[in-house]
Scaffold this motif. Structure first.
Motif, short mmCIF file in Angstrom:
data_model
loop_
_atom_site.label_atom_id
_atom_site.label_comp_id
_atom_site.label_asym_id
_atom_site.label_seq_id
_atom_site.Cartn_x
_atom_site.Cartn_y
_atom_site.Cartn_z
N HIS A 215 -0.31 11.89 -21.34
CA HIS A 215 0.55 11.42 -20.25
C HIS A 215 -0.32 10.67 -19.24
O HIS A 215 -1.43 11.11 -18.92
CB HIS A 215 1.25 12.60 -19.57
N THR A 216 0.20 9.54 -18.74
CA THR A 216 -0.60 8.73 -17.82
C THR A 216 -0.88 9.43 -16.49
O THR A 216 -1.76 9.00 -15.75
CB THR A 216 0.08 7.38 -17.56
N SER A 217 -0.16 10.49 -16.19
CA SER A 217 -0.47 11.25 -14.97
C SER A 217 -1.84 11.93 -15.06
O SER A 217 -2.40 12.36 -14.04
CB SER A 217 0.60 12.31 -14.70
N ASP A 218 -2.39 12.01 -16.27
CA ASP A 218 -3.70 12.64 -16.46
C ASP A 218 -4.86 11.66 -16.34
O ASP A 218 -6.02 12.03 -16.57
CB ASP A 218 -3.75 13.32 -17.83
N MET A 219 -4.57 10.40 -16.01
CA MET A 219 -5.66 9.45 -15.81
C MET A 219 -6.58 9.90 -14.68
O MET A 219 -6.12 10.42 -13.67
CB MET A 219 -5.10 8.06 -15.46
N ILE A 220 -7.85 9.67 -14.85
CA ILE A 220 -8.82 9.93 -13.79
C ILE A 220 -8.67 8.86 -12.71
O ILE A 220 -8.65 9.16 -11.51
CB ILE A 220 -10.25 9.95 -14.36
N PHE A 221 -8.58 7.61 -13.13
CA PHE A 221 -8.38 6.48 -12.22
C PHE A 221 -7.03 5.84 -12.52
O PHE A 221 -6.75 5.47 -13.65
CB PHE A 221 -9.51 5.45 -12.38
N THR A 222 -6.18 5.74 -11.51
CA THR A 222 -4.83 5.21 -11.70
C THR A 222 -4.87 3.72 -12.01
O THR A 222 -5.89 3.04 -11.80
CB THR A 222 -3.98 5.43 -10.45
N VAL A 223 -3.74 3.20 -12.46
CA VAL A 223 -3.63 1.78 -12.74
C VAL A 223 -3.97 0.96 -11.49
O VAL A 223 -4.74 -0.01 -11.57
CB VAL A 223 -2.20 1.44 -13.24
N GLY A 224 -3.42 1.33 -10.34
CA GLY A 224 -3.70 0.60 -9.12
C GLY A 224 -5.18 0.60 -8.78
O GLY A 224 -5.74 -0.43 -8.38
N HIS A 225 -5.82 1.75 -8.93
CA HIS A 225 -7.25 1.85 -8.64
C HIS A 225 -8.05 0.97 -9.59
O HIS A 225 -8.98 0.27 -9.16
CB HIS A 225 -7.71 3.31 -8.79
N ILE A 226 -7.69 0.97 -10.88
CA ILE A 226 -8.43 0.19 -11.87
C ILE A 226 -8.35 -1.30 -11.55
O ILE A 226 -9.36 -2.01 -11.55
CB ILE A 226 -7.87 0.47 -13.28
N VAL A 227 -7.14 -1.80 -11.28
CA VAL A 227 -6.98 -3.23 -11.00
C VAL A 227 -7.74 -3.61 -9.74
O VAL A 227 -8.44 -4.64 -9.69
CB VAL A 227 -5.49 -3.59 -10.90
N TRP A 228 -7.62 -2.80 -8.70
CA TRP A 228 -8.36 -3.06 -7.45
C TRP A 228 -9.86 -3.04 -7.71
O TRP A 228 -10.59 -3.95 -7.29
CB TRP A 228 -7.99 -2.01 -6.41
#
Length: 283
Positions: A215-228
């Motif tokens: 599940h994507t809620s388990d990401m260490i770094f969120t999508v927003g954080h990654i793109v930034w």
């Protein structure tokens, strides 16, 4: 809206999938679904054409689905971005995103044959949420600013050859950039329809046996954080693809390390984004 490209490799035409499953030809709106289309308000033009009833229907019988974005300028990947995946590989939780690049030439359609490299004994699977950039991004102000530059989301299989990746070089390129190693699609789901990228289930099976269920809620770094974060070190251009990491369940971390062999079938899906299916064959 779901945007896709259909037809033989190198001869794909742009299309849109409507809610009842029909495919509509977008050729009157754009020559292709690519960075120029995304950067010039193409999504809005396509949406207007669908609403106006201007687009002819395509016959789906025997129609190949290609990658939803014409060859990206770059494919940027984030490794070890799920806590359970880091644990299964014996890696520490990274303090910053682990970033590597993948040859854009690896991108193929979601149902295309995938080739196991010559000499490979450790070809592995990875279901991932892929982000498609829709506007040029450099030095974004923060993770919240990422929303404005994301065109949408799709499914990526970040196929990897672990011996090439981990044993042949101090960098990962050799094991990530082999021919056909990035099935993408089936369609690009626009950001407004995809919803919260941190609320999506990811699933993968091999020969019918479930291997990944994350599940994507388990990401260490969120999508927003990654793109930034990426925008601080490189310019992200429309049409670029970002593979955001995979959950636990890859062959590398499983008992017996059941790496892929010719004839194996991999099926993967992400909630709301569709599904893929590949048969693996020798290169």
């Amino acid at each position: 809206m779901k945007l896709l490209r259909v037809g033989s490799p190198g001869e794909e035409r742009p299309a849109v999938r409507v809610d009842d499953g029909r495919l509509l030809d977008l050729s009157s709106v754009t020559r292709d679904i690519d960075g120029a289309f995304l950067a010039s308000g193409g999504i809005d033009r396509a949406r207007a054409a669908v609403s106006a009833g201007e687009l002819p229907e395509l016959d789906r019988d025997g129609l190949r689905i290609g990658p939803p974005v014409a060859r990206p300028g770059k494919v940027v990947c984030v490794g070890l971005n799920y806590r359970d995946h880091a644990a299964e590989t014996g890696a520490a939780i990274p303090a910053r995103p682990v970033v590597f690049m993948k040859d854009p030439g690896t991108v193929v359609g979601p149902y295309d044959e995938v080739l196991i490299p010559r000499g490979s004994v450790k070809t592995d699977w990875e279901v991932e949420l892929a982000v498609v950039i829709g506007r040029r991004a450099r030095y974004l102000d923060g993770p919240d600013a990422a929303r404005a530059v994301i065109a949408g989301y799709t499914i990526s299989n970040d196929v990897s050859e672990r011996e090439f990746q981990l044993e042949y070089s101090s960098q990962w390129d050799l094991g990530k950039s082999c021919e056909t190693f990035n099935p993408l699609g089936p369609w690009l789901v626009t950001a407004d329809e995809a919803g919260d990228p941190q609320d999506l289930g990811l699933h993968l099976s091999v020969n019918g046996a479930k291997r990944q269920d994350g599940h994507t809620s388990d990401m260490i770094f969120t999508v927003g954080h990654i793109v930034w974060y990426l925008s601080r070190y490189m310019v992200l251009e429309p049409g670029d693809v970002i593979n955001t990491g995979t959950p636990a369940g890859v062959a590398l971390g499983l008992s017996g390390t059941p790496y892929l062999r010719p004839g194996d079938t991999v099926e993967l899906s992400i909630d709301g984004l569709g599904s893929q299916r590949q048969i693996f064959a020798p290169a």
